[in-house]
Design a protein around this motif. Structure first.
Motif, PDB file in Angstrom:
ATOM      1  N   ILE A 164       0.701  -1.210   0.056  1.00 20.74           N
ATOM      2  CA  ILE A 164      -0.004  -0.095  -0.013  1.00 20.74           C
ATOM      3  C   ILE A 164       0.964   1.501  -0.142  1.00 20.74           C
ATOM      4  O   ILE A 164       1.735   1.293   0.764  1.00 20.74           O
ATOM      5  N   VAL A 165       0.665   2.143  -0.932  1.00 28.51           N
ATOM      6  CA  VAL A 165       1.461   3.499  -1.029  1.00 28.51           C
ATOM      7  C   VAL A 165       0.486   4.577  -0.208  1.00 28.51           C
ATOM      8  O   VAL A 165      -0.763   4.645  -0.537  1.00 28.51           O
ATOM      9  N   LEU A 166       1.028   5.233   0.689  1.00 27.55           N
ATOM     10  CA  LEU A 166       0.389   6.175   1.443  1.00 27.55           C
ATOM     11  C   LEU A 166       0.934   7.323   0.984  1.00 27.55           C
ATOM     12  O   LEU A 166       2.030   7.679   1.403  1.00 27.55           O
ATOM     13  N   ASP A 167       0.283   8.416   0.368  1.00 31.97           N
ATOM     14  CA  ASP A 167       0.813   9.626  -0.246  1.00 31.97           C
ATOM     15  C   ASP A 167       0.319  10.711   0.616  1.00 31.97           C
ATOM     16  O   ASP A 167      -0.734  11.017   0.530  1.00 31.97           O
ATOM     17  N   GLU A 168       1.338  11.307   1.619  1.00 28.91           N
ATOM     18  CA  GLU A 168       0.952  12.199   2.286  1.00 28.91           C
ATOM     19  C   GLU A 168      -0.238  11.981   3.098  1.00 28.91           C
ATOM     20  O   GLU A 168      -1.171  12.827   3.389  1.00 28.91           O
ATOM     21  N   PRO A 169      -0.312  10.857   3.969  1.00 27.48           N
ATOM     22  CA  PRO A 169      -1.426  10.405   4.714  1.00 27.48           C
ATOM     23  C   PRO A 169      -1.974  11.228   5.725  1.00 27.48           C
ATOM     24  O   PRO A 169      -3.164  11.281   6.348  1.00 27.48           O
ATOM     25  N   THR A 170      -0.818  12.136   6.463  1.00 27.58           N
ATOM     26  CA  THR A 170      -1.127  13.105   7.421  1.00 27.58           C
ATOM     27  C   THR A 170      -1.153  14.357   7.359  1.00 27.58           C
ATOM     28  O   THR A 170      -1.540  15.145   8.336  1.00 27.58           O
ATOM     29  N   ALA A 171      -1.381  14.805   5.963  1.00 28.13           N
ATOM     30  CA  ALA A 171      -1.539  16.021   5.714  1.00 28.13           C
ATOM     31  C   ALA A 171      -2.705  16.786   6.419  1.00 28.13           C
ATOM     32  O   ALA A 171      -2.615  17.834   6.549  1.00 28.13           O
ATOM     33  N   GLN A 172      -3.877  16.142   6.231  1.00 22.33           N
ATOM     34  CA  GLN A 172      -5.113  16.638   7.017  1.00 22.33           C
ATOM     35  C   GLN A 172      -5.583  16.129   8.349  1.00 22.33           C
ATOM     36  O   GLN A 172      -6.627  16.127   8.691  1.00 22.33           O
ATOM     37  N   LEU A 173      -4.465  15.322   9.023  1.00 18.86           N
ATOM     38  CA  LEU A 173      -4.673  14.964  10.296  1.00 18.86           C
ATOM     39  C   LEU A 173      -4.191  15.699  11.349  1.00 18.86           C
ATOM     40  O   LEU A 173      -3.180  16.359  11.222  1.00 18.86           O
ATOM     41  N   ASP A 174      -4.758  15.652  12.686  1.00 19.00           N
ATOM     42  CA  ASP A 174      -4.093  16.294  13.828  1.00 19.00           C
ATOM     43  C   ASP A 174      -3.103  15.475  14.600  1.00 19.00           C
ATOM     44  O   ASP A 174      -3.101  14.230  14.180  1.00 19.00           O
ATOM     45  N   ASN A 175      -2.538  15.744  15.475  1.00 19.59           N
ATOM     46  CA  ASN A 175      -1.435  14.934  16.082  1.00 19.59           C
ATOM     47  C   ASN A 175      -1.958  13.600  16.633  1.00 19.59           C
ATOM     48  O   ASN A 175      -1.267  12.544  16.329  1.00 19.59           O
ATOM     49  N   ARG A 176      -3.018  13.677  17.229  1.00 21.30           N
ATOM     50  CA  ARG A 176      -3.674  12.261  17.784  1.00 21.30           C
ATOM     51  C   ARG A 176      -4.146  11.605  16.733  1.00 21.30           C
ATOM     52  O   ARG A 176      -3.934  10.339  16.875  1.00 21.30           O
ATOM     53  N   GLU A 177      -4.738  12.243  15.465  1.00 23.67           N
ATOM     54  CA  GLU A 177      -5.028  11.192  14.660  1.00 23.67           C
ATOM     55  C   GLU A 177      -3.956  10.452  13.759  1.00 23.67           C
ATOM     56  O   GLU A 177      -3.830   9.523  13.410  1.00 23.67           O
ATOM     57  N   ILE A 178      -2.858  11.441  13.824  1.00 26.15           N
ATOM     58  CA  ILE A 178      -1.601  10.858  13.264  1.00 26.15           C
ATOM     59  C   ILE A 178      -1.063   9.645  13.949  1.00 26.15           C
ATOM     60  O   ILE A 178      -0.792   8.582  13.595  1.00 26.15           O
ATOM     61  N   GLU A 179      -1.239   9.805  15.488  1.00 29.73           N
ATOM     62  CA  GLU A 179      -0.751   8.652  16.274  1.00 29.73           C
ATOM     63  C   GLU A 179      -1.515   7.481  16.292  1.00 29.73           C
ATOM     64  O   GLU A 179      -1.190   6.304  16.061  1.00 29.73           O
ATOM     65  N   ARG A 180      -2.828   7.737  15.831  1.00 34.04           N
ATOM     66  CA  ARG A 180      -3.774   6.506  15.718  1.00 34.04           C
ATOM     67  C   ARG A 180      -3.560   5.882  14.354  1.00 34.04           C
ATOM     68  O   ARG A 180      -3.452   4.647  14.277  1.00 34.04           O
ATOM     69  N   LEU A 181      -3.234   6.719  13.272  1.00 28.99           N
ATOM     70  CA  LEU A 181      -2.913   6.139  12.043  1.00 28.99           C
ATOM     71  C   LEU A 181      -1.474   5.027  12.162  1.00 28.99           C
ATOM     72  O   LEU A 181      -1.500   4.189  11.594  1.00 28.99           O
ATOM     73  N   PHE A 182      -0.629   5.635  12.558  1.00 26.69           N
ATOM     74  CA  PHE A 182       0.644   4.939  12.815  1.00 26.69           C
ATOM     75  C   PHE A 182       0.599   3.639  13.538  1.00 26.69           C
ATOM     76  O   PHE A 182       1.158   2.686  13.330  1.00 26.69           O
ATOM     77  N   THR A 183      -0.361   3.586  14.756  1.00 28.72           N
ATOM     78  CA  THR A 183      -0.658   2.545  15.597  1.00 28.72           C
ATOM     79  C   THR A 183      -1.223   1.299  14.556  1.00 28.72           C
ATOM     80  O   THR A 183      -1.146   0.304  14.641  1.00 28.72           O
ATOM     81  N   ARG A 184      -2.187   1.875  13.731  1.00 30.20           N
ATOM     82  CA  ARG A 184      -2.755   0.952  12.878  1.00 30.20           C
ATOM     83  C   ARG A 184      -1.919   0.662  11.875  1.00 30.20           C
ATOM     84  O   ARG A 184      -2.146  -0.726  11.301  1.00 30.20           O
ATOM     85  N   MET A 185      -0.898   1.284  11.355  1.00 34.03           N
ATOM     86  CA  MET A 185      -0.102   0.942  10.200  1.00 34.03           C
ATOM     87  C   MET A 185       0.731  -0.307  10.865  1.00 34.03           C
ATOM     88  O   MET A 185       1.099  -1.094  10.208  1.00 34.03           O
ATOM     89  N   ARG A 186       1.195   0.145  12.083  1.00 36.57           N
ATOM     90  CA  ARG A 186       2.244  -0.983  12.816  1.00 36.57           C
ATOM     91  C   ARG A 186       1.525  -2.449  12.829  1.00 36.57           C
ATOM     92  O   ARG A 186       2.252  -3.343  12.751  1.00 36.57           O
ATOM     93  N   ALA A 187       0.240  -2.221  13.392  1.00 38.53           N
ATOM     94  CA  ALA A 187      -0.733  -3.699  13.308  1.00 38.53           C
ATOM     95  C   ALA A 187      -0.919  -4.087  12.036  1.00 38.53           C
ATOM     96  O   ALA A 187      -0.648  -5.421  12.114  1.00 38.53           O
ATOM     97  N   LEU A 188      -0.929  -3.537  10.814  1.00 38.28           N
ATOM     98  CA  LEU A 188      -1.214  -4.086   9.772  1.00 38.28           C
ATOM     99  C   LEU A 188       0.188  -4.550   9.239  1.00 38.28           C
ATOM    100  O   LEU A 188       0.117  -5.547   8.618  1.00 38.28           O
ATOM    101  N   GLN A 189       1.117  -3.963   9.576  1.00 41.78           N
ATOM    102  CA  GLN A 189       2.567  -4.497   9.383  1.00 41.78           C
ATOM    103  C   GLN A 189       2.600  -5.856   9.906  1.00 41.78           C
ATOM    104  O   GLN A 189       3.192  -7.103   9.188  1.00 41.78           O
TER     105      GLN A 189
END
Length: 500
Positions: A164-189
């Protein structure tokens, strides 16, 4: 080592005379998050379009699991290999989550009709498999950005893609949303999903990625484990700056500290930027730098009348600047080279002379009539002043090369003798000679006492500025006086401390 999940070698792509990618290389192993970084124009987007099968390279090869990439026409085979989640959503907002997950492949009953019951249950199964906690019957437009991104990832995974290519996925997220995205990315990895992570925010690369590839000037520069590459070294790889080059930079004459302030803005706020204070003196060139989502373009466009801030004020020569009215901004003394010369800068059905004089028609005649000879004479002077290579004022502007077309846009901006000249990506997509010609016009305007505001992704444009303001997530976070080093400016743009 094991066979790479994705391998691109010697990728080249040209569009006419423009080399978008001269030597793209990428090797990604299964289960990693691999960062792809580089400044705007480095070739990242071109490489992604090749990796996702949207276009074929002119040269080079792409392999998945050691096998050659599918034929470009076999879209289903590509979907089973790779997917890209872009900044802008590719879901249909008015459809439900379930309908988006199975668009164009809805389960059907024996009679050939869509089985809505099966659609909902299969959607719930896909979401559950990948731990995406979203109601399958929710309207996609009502989702938060982070949940919409996870739906797009789940849709890609349901086709069988594990890259999966994530192109600037955090551009529209605030800090808490970015942390949640990263947590989900690690779980998917951990579940066997591999990510290519594209971001302008280098601190995110260090938080979530194991490997990084740097592109610069349409070429592969390096691939290294993130842990082995200090931030200063990563910024230097992106900037490609040598100390000798820094010392050769032309020293600018100081701006007259007693020159009048031509543009003064306080507390400007909109959806794209927040609480911006800004001043530009006569005879001063101020640059605005930042990544694509920084708000720099929207800020500059506000001064030209294209946008209306929700708060704050701006004054030009002491008079309140009219927002949201391009004609009024022009009358107030603003000249502009817009970001898109094709869509905003030129009228392609008209001649070079017509285009160059659009802002000064009131000076070329009375009672709404324009004197043809006066217009041709005025246009002729502009053509000479900007060294526009044309047969004359009557040549269709559509016949000109990109560099000469951009000079026509610059000529029109200067025709009205503006007090404030706003230049947005003024040298984008032009050849080296035209670039130098356009920048020398910027220098001349400065010498004439005009206040100049320049927005650009090109370091060469910003080098001509007396100072550069850096925007990050809509706020001014740094100011660099003339003589800055590339890696210092890039570190501010990427939101990292270059000493780190």
């Amino acid at each position: 080592m094991s066979t790479p999940l994705v391998e691109a070698r010697g990728i080249a792509k040209r569009y006419g005379p423009t080399v978008a990618l001269a030597d793209g290389q990428l090797t990604v192993y299964a289960g990693e998050s691999h960062a792809l970084v580089g400044r705007n124009g480095a070739g990242k987007s071109t490489l992604v379009t090749v990796l996702t099968g949207l276009q074929a390279p002119d040269e080079g090869t792409v392999r998945f699991d050691g096998e050659p990439a599918p034929a470009l026409t076999d879209r289903d085979a590509w979907r089973r290999k790779v997917a890209c989640v872009y900044q802008k959503p590719t879901v249909v907002p008015e459809l439900t989550v379930a309908e988006n997950l199975f668009i164009n492949r809805q389960p059907r009953s024996r009679g050939g009709f869509i089985s809505w019951r099966r659609l909902r249950s299969e959607a719930a199964e896909v979401l559950d498999t990948w731990d995406v906690r979203v109601d399958p019957e929710a309207r996609t437009a009502d989702l938060k950005v982070e949940d919409r991104q996870m739906v797009e990832i789940a849709r890609a995974l349901s086709f069988g893609a594990r890259f999966i290519v994530l192109d600037e996925p955090t551009a529209q997220l605030d800090n808490r949303e970015i942390e949640r995205l990263f947590t989900r990315m690690r779980a998917l990895q951990e579940s066997g999903v591999t990510f290519l992570f594209i971001s302008h925010h280098l601190q995110e690369v260090y938080e979530v990625c194991q490997t990084v590839t740097v592109l610069r000037d349409a070429r592969w520069i390096t691939t290294a484990p993130v842990a082995d590459l200090p931030r200063a070294a990563l910024v230097e790889a992106m900037a490609g700056e040598s100390i000798a080059a820094v010392e050769e930079k032309a020293a600018r004459g100081d701006v007259n500290a007693h020159a009048p302030v031509v543009l003064e803005a306080h507390g400007l706020t909109s959806d794209a930027y927040e609480s911006v204070d800004l001043s530009v003196r006569g005879g001063e060139v101020v640059g605005l730098a930042g990544s694509s989502g920084s708000g720099k373009i929207e800020l500059a466009e506000s001064f030209t009348g294209l946008h209306t801030p929700t708060a704050g004020t701006a004054r030009l020569d002491g008079q309140r600047l009219p927002f949201g009215d391009v004609t009024a901004a022009l009358r107030a003394g603003v000249g502009c080279v817009p970001r898109d010369r094709h869509g905003q800068g030129l009228v392609f059905g008209m001649t070079v002379g017509d285009n160059a004089t659009l802002t000064v028609l009131d000076r070329l005649g009375r009672y709404g009539f324009v004197g043809t000879e006066r217009r041709r004479g005025f246009a002729g002077e502009l053509i000479e002043r900007l060294d526009i290579h044309t047969e004359g004022p009557d040549q269709p502007v559509s016949d000109l090369s990109g560099g000469n077309a951009q000079k026509v846009v610059m000529a029109r901006a200067l025709a009205s003798d503006p007090r404030l000249l706003v230049l947005i990506n003024p040298t984008a997509g032009v050849d080296v000679k035209s670039k130098e010609s356009l920048l020398s016009r910027m220098d001349s305007a400065r010498d004439d006492g005009t206040a100049v505001l320049v927005v650009s992704d090109e370091l060469d444009d910003l080098r001509r500025c007396d100072r550069v303001l850096v925007l990050f997530h809509g706020r001014v976070v740094a100011e660099h006086p003339a003589g800055w080093r590339d890696h210092e400016l890039i570190a501010s743009i990427e939101g990292v401390d270059h000493h780190g």
